[in-house]
Design an enzyme around this catalytic site. Structure first.
Site, PDB file in Angstrom:
ATOM      1  N   ASP A 230     -14.794  15.489  21.283  1.00 26.34           N
ATOM      2  CA  ASP A 230     -15.433  14.794  20.164  1.00 26.34           C
ATOM      3  C   ASP A 230     -14.624  14.985  18.880  1.00 26.34           C
ATOM      4  O   ASP A 230     -14.201  16.105  18.566  1.00 26.34           O
ATOM      5  CB  ASP A 230     -16.844  15.388  19.975  1.00 26.34           C
ATOM      6  CG  ASP A 230     -17.649  14.653  18.921  1.00 26.34           C
ATOM      7  OD1 ASP A 230     -17.889  13.453  19.107  1.00 26.34           O
ATOM      8  OD2 ASP A 230     -18.041  15.288  17.921  1.00 26.34           O
ATOM      9  N   GLU A 283     -11.600  11.416  21.974  1.00 24.45           N
ATOM     10  CA  GLU A 283     -12.136  10.431  21.035  1.00 24.45           C
ATOM     11  C   GLU A 283     -11.106  10.290  19.925  1.00 24.45           C
ATOM     12  O   GLU A 283     -11.206  10.903  18.868  1.00 24.45           O
ATOM     13  CB  GLU A 283     -13.485  10.873  20.445  1.00 24.45           C
ATOM     14  CG  GLU A 283     -14.152   9.711  19.723  1.00 24.45           C
ATOM     15  CD  GLU A 283     -15.145  10.094  18.632  1.00 24.45           C
ATOM     16  OE1 GLU A 283     -15.793   9.196  18.085  1.00 24.45           O
ATOM     17  OE2 GLU A 283     -15.255  11.299  18.302  1.00 24.45           O
TER      18      GLU A 283
HETATM   19  C1  GLC Z   1     -18.433  11.374  17.425  1.00 24.61           C
HETATM   20  C2  GLC Z   1     -19.587  10.928  18.290  1.00 24.61           C
HETATM   21  C3  GLC Z   1     -20.676  10.406  17.405  1.00 24.61           C
HETATM   22  C4  GLC Z   1     -21.114  11.514  16.475  1.00 24.61           C
HETATM   23  C5  GLC Z   1     -19.931  12.102  15.716  1.00 24.61           C
HETATM   24  C6  GLC Z   1     -20.289  13.394  15.079  1.00 24.61           C
HETATM   25  O1  GLC Z   1     -17.891  10.317  16.712  1.00 24.61           O
HETATM   26  O2  GLC Z   1     -19.159   9.982  19.232  1.00 24.61           O
HETATM   27  O3  GLC Z   1     -21.761   9.915  18.145  1.00 24.61           O
HETATM   28  O4  GLC Z   1     -22.063  11.036  15.560  1.00 24.61           O
HETATM   29  O5  GLC Z   1     -18.849  12.388  16.578  1.00 24.61           O
HETATM   30  O6  GLC Z   1     -20.388  14.401  16.048  1.00 24.61           O
END
Ligand code: GLC
Ligand code: CA
Length: 594
Positions: A230, A283
C-alpha cells in the site's frame, strides 16, 4: 513529481457475443519462470465479497465459501485488502494490529483455513501490507503520543509547529487539510499523508523497519504468497521538511512523495521476501515510464509487480492512447502489470461504458488487458459487469473521502458494494442488511444468472482466462503490434514458437475496416481459426475484414511471424511459466457451447 492521484482534488475525475470453443493445444513446456509471471490475481474487498454470518459485512469464511467459484473462473491468486484489526476509519487501511484478524472478518484459524482451502484449488493468497502508516489506535501510536519521552515517540513523525496554531510546513493531506495534526497533550504535531487517524510511521527509525519486517515474516510463515504494498511512494519525507511548491495552483508533493530512500527499504523488503519465494505487488502511482521503471529496481531487486496505473487510467476508449501505454511498458524491458480498476477507482464498467454498449465494452476491456503480455490484476465483480452505485445523499456516505468533498467527490463507496452472487434478495451476499446498498441491476448482473447465459460478461471472462492459461501464445508469447497507425483498432500478435494468436479489438463505436497482409507471416489464410469473439460472423480473411463496433476477435494462427517485427516489438520469447506445483486442472473445455 506528484505520483499518486490527489484523492482530494479528483478521485479519478471522475450485446450479446458468441463464444467459440478453443481448439485444444498441448500444455506449454515447463521452464523456470515464477508462478506470478502470467498469473491473474483477483482483488477481494473482504467487507463486500461474501457474508457467512449474516451481519451484513463480508468475512474470511465467506471468501472461503467462494473458492470453487474463483477456481472455475480461472484466477491464480487472490489479494485480500486489509482484514486486520482496525477502527475502520479508512475501511481497514488504518491498522491497529498487524498480526491478527479483525473479529468482524473472523479469526487467525479462519485465515489459516482459507489459505489451505485456496491452496487445494491452486489459488495463492496475497495480503495487503500497509507500510506507510498505522491507525491512531495502534498500541505503537498510543505509546508514541503518550509522552515526548515514550519508547516509541520516534516511531512516528513529531515536530514543533512554526508558531502558535501553525503546523511545521505547508504539506496537505490526501484526505484534505493540513498533513499535520496537533496533539494537545505533548504539544507537538504529528504527520499523516492520509487521514488524521492514519499517522505516518517514521521509516528512518530502524526499529520501525524491524517491526514491520517481522510483520511480513509472520504472514509469510502462515503461507501468504506475497503482499500488495500500500502507498509505497509515501514512506519517506524530506528531513528538513521543506515546503512543497505549487504548480498551476496545485501543490506538488515534491518533499513527501517518491523520495529516493523508498527504494532502499523496498530492496531490503524484496530480499526478505525472496527468502520466502514471495512476490510483491505494488500500488505504484506514476506519471511516466521512468518512474515506474524505478520500482522494479535497477537489478530486478525491488517490486516484481509494480502496477501500471498509467494504463489503468487512460479513461477513454482510444486505440492510440492505449497503444502508447502498452508500447512504453513493452519497450522499457520490464514485465508489465495490467489492471483496469480497483477499490479506489470508479468501476471500469462506468469509466469506459458509453451508456449504450456497456456490456460489449466490458468484454472489450477484458480482452484488451487479459490478452496482453504481462501479469493481470482483476477487481471483484468486474467479471459480471458490476457498476458503481454511488450515494446520492451526504448522510449515506461512509467513505471519509466522500464526506469530506461532497458532492464534488462522492467517495469510493460506489465501487465497493457487495458482490452480486444471484438474483436472490441482497444479491445473495447476505441474509442481513448489507453494509452498502446494492444497485437494482443486480437482478440480471449476477453470477448465477450470468453462468447460465453463454453470451454473458462472466462467460467471456472465463473463456479469456482459459485462453491465457492454456494457449502457449498467451502463456508465453511475445507482443507485436500489427498496425501501429490504426486510430481505431488495436491489433496485435502474441507469438510463442510456432503458436500465434492474433487479437483485433475495435475501440470505436463504428464498424471499422481491418486489412492485414498475412503474407508477411508464415501462415496462410486457411490456417486461421477463431479462438474467441464477440462477432456473430467473425472474419477469417483478414485482408478485407470489417470489425463490428467494439468487437473482439481473437484468432489462432499456425506458424510464427516471419517478417521482421516493428521496432517496438519485444525480442526473444520469454520462457514459459512453470505450473509444476500448481498443475493445470483445466484439461477439459470449460467454455459454454457455441
Ligand atoms: C491506498 C489504498 C486506499 C487507502 C490509502 C490509504 O491508496 O488503496 O484505499 O485509502 O492507501 O491507506
Ligand atoms: Ca460477516
Amino acid at each position: 513529481m506528484m505520483s499518486r492521484p490527489r484523492f482530494v482534488l479528483a478521485l479519478f475525475l471522475a450485446v450479446c457475443g458468441s463464444l467459440y470453443p478453443q481448439t485444444s493445444v498441448p500444455s506449454p513446456a515447463s521452464s523456470h519462470q515464477p508462478w506470478w509471471r502470467n498469473a491473474v490475481t483477483y482483488e477481494v474487498y473482504p467487507r463486500s465479497f461474501a457474508d457467512s454470518n449474516n451481519d451484513g459485512i463480508g468475512d474470511l469464511n465467506g471468501i472461503a465459501s467462494k473458492l470453487d467459484y474463483l477456481e472455475a473462473l480461472g484466477v491464480d491468486a487472490i489479494w485480500i485488502t486489509p482484514c486486520f484489526p482496525s477502527p475502520q476509519k479508512d475501511f481497514g487501511y488504518d491498522v491497529s494490529d498487524y498480526t491478527s484478524i479483525d473479529p468482524m472478518y473472523g479469526t487467525l484459524a479462519d485465515f489459516d483455513n482459507l489459505v489451505q482451502q485456496a491452496r487445494r484449488r491452486h489459488i495463492r493468497v496475497l495480503m495487503d501490507f500497509v507500510l506507510n502508516h498505522t491507525s491512531d489506535q495502534n498500541p505503537w501510536f498510543l505509546d508514541s503520543r503518550s509522552s515526548r519521552t515514550s519508547a516509541r515517540r520516534n516511531w512516528y513523525i513529531w515536530r514543533n509547529g512554526k508558531g502558535p496554531g501553525q503546523p511545521p510546513n505547508n504539506w496537505i493531506s490526501d484526505f484534505g487539510g493540513s498533513a499535520w495534526t496537533w496533539d494537545a497533550k505533548t504539544r507537538q504535531y504529528y504527520y499523516h499523508y492520509f487521514e488524521a487517524a492514519q499517522p505516518d510511521l517514521n521509516w528512518r527509525n530502524p526499529a520501525v523497519e524491524k517491526a514491520m519486517f517481522d510483520v511480513a515474516r509472520f504472514w509469510y510463515n502462515r503461507g501468504v504468497a506475497g503482499f500488495r504494498l500500500d502507498a509505497v511512494d509515501t514512506l519517506f519525507e524530506d528531513r528538513k521538511l521543506h515546503n512543497n511548491p505549487y504548480v498551476n495552483g496545485e501543490m506538488v508533493n515534491k518533499y513527501n512523495d517518491n523520495l529516493p530512500q523508498n527504494h532502499v527499504v523496498l530492496r531490503r523488503l524484496r530480499s526478505l521476501s525472496d527468502g520466502y519465494g514471495a512476490v510483491l505487488l505494488g500500488e505504484t502511482w506514476t506519471d511516466n515510464i521512468g518512474q515506474l521503471k524505478q520500482y522494479y529496481g535497477g537489478h530486478d531487486d525491488e517490486i516484481q509487480l509494480p502496477m501500471d496505473f498509467m494504463f489503468a487510467t487512460v479513461n477513454t476508449l482510444s486505440a492510440p492512447k492505449f497503444r502508447h501505454q502498452i508500447d512504453s511498458i513493452e519497450s522499457s524491458g520490464e514485465w508489465p502489470v495490467f489492471v483496469i480498476t480497483n477499490h479506489d477507482m470508479e468501476r471500469s464498467y462506468n469509466r469506459y461504458g458509453d451508456g449504450v454498449h456497456n456490456d460489449q465494452i466490458a468484454k472489450l476491456m477484458a480482452a484488451l488487458y487479459l490478452t496482453l503480455r504481462g501479469t493481470a490484476v482483476m477487481y471483484y465483480g468486474e467479471e459480471i459487469g458490476m457498476r458503481n452505485n454511488d450515494p446520492t445523499r451526504l448522510q449515506d456516505v461512509l467513505d471519509p473521502l466522500g464526506r469530506m468533498d461532497w458532492p464534488k467527490n462522492k467517495g469510493r463507496d460506489g465501487e465497493r458494494t457487495p458482490m452480486q452472487w444471484s438474483a436472490a434478495p441482497n444479491a445473495g451476499f447476505t441474509a442481513g442488511k448489507p453494509w452498502l446498498p446494492i444497485p437494482a441491476s443486480y437482478s440480471t448482473y449476477n453470477v448465477a444468472t450470468e453462468l447460465r447465459d453463454p453470451g454473458s460478461i462472466l462467460n467471456f471472462y472465463k473463456a479469456l482466462l482459459r485462453l491465457r492459461q492454456e494457449n502457449p501464445a498467451f502463456a508465453g508469447g511475445n507482443y507485436l503490434d500489427c498496425d501501429p497507425s490504426d486510430p481505431n483498432i488495436l491489433c496485435f500478435l502474441r507469438s510463442y514458437g510456432d503458436r500465434s494468436a492474433l487479437v483485433a479489438l475495435n475501440l470505436s463505436n463504428r464498424p471499422q475496416p481491418l486489412s492485414l497482409d498475412l503474407s508477411r507471416y508464415e501462415w496462410g489464410a486457411g490456417k486461421v481459426s477463431v479462438l474467441l469473439t464477440t462477432m456473430p460472423q467473425p472474419p477469417t480473411d483478414l485482408r478485407h475484414a470489417v470489425l463490428d463496433p467494439f468487437a473482439v476477435v481473437i484468432l489462432q494462427c499456425q506458424g510464427s511471424p516471419s517478417a521482421s517485427p516493428p521496432a517496438s516489438a519485444s525480442s526473444a520469447p520469454p520462457p514459459l511459466q512453470e505450473h509444476a506445483h500448481f498443475a493445470s486442472t483445466a484439461a477439459e473445455a470449460r467454455l459454454p457451447p457455441s
